[in-house]
Design a protein around this motif. Structure first.
Motif, mmCIF file in Angstrom:
data_model
loop_
_atom_site.group_PDB
_atom_site.id
_atom_site.type_symbol
_atom_site.label_atom_id
_atom_site.label_comp_id
_atom_site.label_asym_id
_atom_site.label_seq_id
_atom_site.Cartn_x
_atom_site.Cartn_y
_atom_site.Cartn_z
ATOM 1 N N VAL A 185 0.847 -1.188 0.000
ATOM 2 C CA VAL A 185 0.000 0.000 0.000
ATOM 3 C C VAL A 185 0.883 1.239 0.000
ATOM 4 N N HIS A 186 0.604 2.154 -0.918
ATOM 5 C CA HIS A 186 1.416 3.377 -1.001
ATOM 6 C C HIS A 186 0.940 4.381 0.039
ATOM 7 N N TRP A 187 1.870 4.842 0.858
ATOM 8 C CA TRP A 187 1.585 5.921 1.793
ATOM 9 C C TRP A 187 2.727 6.915 1.731
ATOM 10 N N SER A 188 2.475 8.124 2.190
ATOM 11 C CA SER A 188 3.502 9.159 2.099
ATOM 12 C C SER A 188 3.327 10.134 3.264
ATOM 13 N N TYR A 189 3.995 11.267 3.168
ATOM 14 C CA TYR A 189 3.912 12.272 4.222
ATOM 15 C C TYR A 189 3.152 13.518 3.789
ATOM 16 N N ASP A 190 2.563 13.489 2.600
ATOM 17 C CA ASP A 190 1.787 14.640 2.165
ATOM 18 C C ASP A 190 0.716 14.206 1.169
ATOM 19 N N GLY A 191 -0.204 15.110 0.869
ATOM 20 C CA GLY A 191 -1.230 14.833 -0.129
ATOM 21 C C GLY A 191 -2.250 13.800 0.317
ATOM 22 N N ALA A 192 -2.875 13.170 -0.675
ATOM 23 C CA ALA A 192 -3.968 12.226 -0.415
ATOM 24 C C ALA A 192 -3.529 10.980 0.318
ATOM 25 N N SER A 193 -2.227 10.666 0.281
ATOM 26 C CA SER A 193 -1.717 9.479 0.974
ATOM 27 C C SER A 193 -0.916 9.853 2.214
ATOM 28 N N GLY A 194 -1.107 11.091 2.691
ATOM 29 C CA GLY A 194 -0.365 11.581 3.834
ATOM 30 C C GLY A 194 -0.934 11.119 5.165
ATOM 31 N N PRO A 195 -0.343 11.549 6.285
ATOM 32 C CA PRO A 195 -0.713 11.070 7.622
ATOM 33 C C PRO A 195 -2.198 11.159 7.958
ATOM 34 N N ALA A 196 -2.862 12.213 7.516
ATOM 35 C CA ALA A 196 -4.283 12.366 7.839
ATOM 36 C C ALA A 196 -5.134 11.290 7.187
ATOM 37 N N SER A 197 -4.598 10.645 6.143
ATOM 38 C CA SER A 197 -5.366 9.647 5.392
ATOM 39 C C SER A 197 -4.829 8.233 5.551
ATOM 40 N N TRP A 198 -3.824 8.020 6.366
ATOM 41 C CA TRP A 198 -3.215 6.689 6.463
ATOM 42 C C TRP A 198 -4.249 5.608 6.788
ATOM 43 N N ALA A 199 -5.123 5.868 7.734
ATOM 44 C CA ALA A 199 -6.093 4.853 8.150
ATOM 45 C C ALA A 199 -7.058 4.481 7.031
ATOM 46 N N GLU A 200 -7.241 5.369 6.063
ATOM 47 C CA GLU A 200 -8.170 5.112 4.964
ATOM 48 C C GLU A 200 -7.525 4.330 3.820
ATOM 49 N N LEU A 201 -6.204 4.215 3.836
ATOM 50 C CA LEU A 201 -5.508 3.573 2.728
ATOM 51 C C LEU A 201 -5.594 2.059 2.780
ATOM 52 N N ASP A 202 -5.680 1.494 3.987
ATOM 53 C CA ASP A 202 -5.722 0.045 4.154
ATOM 54 C C ASP A 202 -6.305 -0.257 5.534
ATOM 55 N N SER A 203 -7.089 -1.333 5.595
ATOM 56 C CA SER A 203 -7.725 -1.675 6.872
ATOM 57 C C SER A 203 -6.709 -1.965 7.969
ATOM 58 N N SER A 204 -5.498 -2.431 7.573
ATOM 59 C CA SER A 204 -4.471 -2.732 8.571
ATOM 60 C C SER A 204 -3.871 -1.469 9.176
#
Length: 279
Positions: free
Chosen positions: A52-71
């Motif tokens: 799962v792609h996550w990052s430190y900004d934008g749509a995949s940033g910290p505020a959205s981490w929980a929404e990227l994958d159930s884990s």
């Protein structure tokens, strides 16, 4: 009903030729049956899931981490998350840890989110509350993830330790801009060309600050999946690195720091440490 042999006898086929003809007929029949058989299905292959792609900004940033994958759910619902804002004054020491440091060998590479030194399992160990942890890896965040009285440091090193049962303890070291760190030069130099893994030797004891007074609290990983029950020990005295050294780490990964999380019902305590340097 005639058999094959009787059929050839009626036709007057000599005995010597009958065996050959019968064999040939059976061979043709066998080939025909094989040709009509259903093909053996190819074994099913379960596709390997992409990370799962996550990052430190934008749509995949910290505020959205929980929404990227159930884990990653703990990143949003966890109550003991890291990093946190530390108090300006270190609480009176109530615990003591022991550090046993020697040279640690390992590889430096880029994880995609930070430059990391992965230890070969030998070297620095840390004893906390009677439990021994060994150094697994070290990585850098620019700027720091923990803040002190609301202020971030220029950078922060995380020395991740694990005990025999896999429980984690992270030793955090804040970094200010100033004199260059000779102890971190192997790590910094490898960070300039981490496309290939670099074998380095780290003098862990020389990386530590002169004072081992520290903050201690129970927290989490600062990256997905934000697993909790991680013991944190953050040194209250920072170390220094030159502007060039900090710039090298920032050039590899800029602003790879999770924002501070609510302290909630947790208590930050003060601690001290004793250092044993092994030759």
């Amino acid at each position: 009903m005639f058999g094959v042999a009787s059929f050839y006898a009626v036709l007057g086929v000599p005995m010597s030729a009958r065996s050959w003809l019968i064999t040939s007929a059976l061979t043709v029949a066998a080939v025909t049956l094989v040709g009509c058989a259903q093909p053996t299905p190819e074994p099913s292959v379960t596709p390997v899931a992409e990370p799962v792609h996550w990052s430190y900004d934008g749509a995949s940033g910290p505020a959205s981490w929980a929404e990227l994958d159930s884990s990653f759910e703990t990143c949003a619902v966890g109550t003991d998350q890291s990093p946190i804002d530390l108090p300006a004054t270190v609480p009176a020491p109530s615990t003591s840890i022991r550090l046993s440091a020697e040279d640690a060998d390992g590889d430096v590479f880029d994880t995609g989110h930070a430059v990391e030194f992965e230890s070969d399992g030998e070297g620095e160990t840390l004893t906390f509350a009677g439990d021994e942890y060994s150094l697994q890896q070290m990585h850098a965040h620019v700027p720091s993830e923990h803040t002190v009285n609301g202020q971030p440091a220029a950078a922060e090193l995380h020395l991740v330790h694990a005990d025999a049962d896999g429980r984690l303890l992270v030793l955090g070291i804040l970094v200010t801009e100033g004199q260059a760190s000779d102890a971190l030069m192997p790590f910094i130099e490898a960070a300039t060309h981490v496309a290939d893994e670099e074998d380095v030797t780290m003098d862990v004891s020389a990386v530590l600050p002169p004072s081992l007074e520290n903050y201690e609290y129970s927290g989490s990983l600062t990256t997905p999946p934000c697993t909790e029950d991680v013991q944190w020990v953050v040194m209250s005295t920072p170390i220094s690195m030159s502007a060039e050294q900090i710039g090298t780490l920032e050039g590899a990964h800029s602003h790879n720091a999770r924002p501070t999380q609510p302290l909630g019902d947790r208590v930050v305590v003060g601690g001290t440490a004793d250092l044993d340097v092994e030759d």
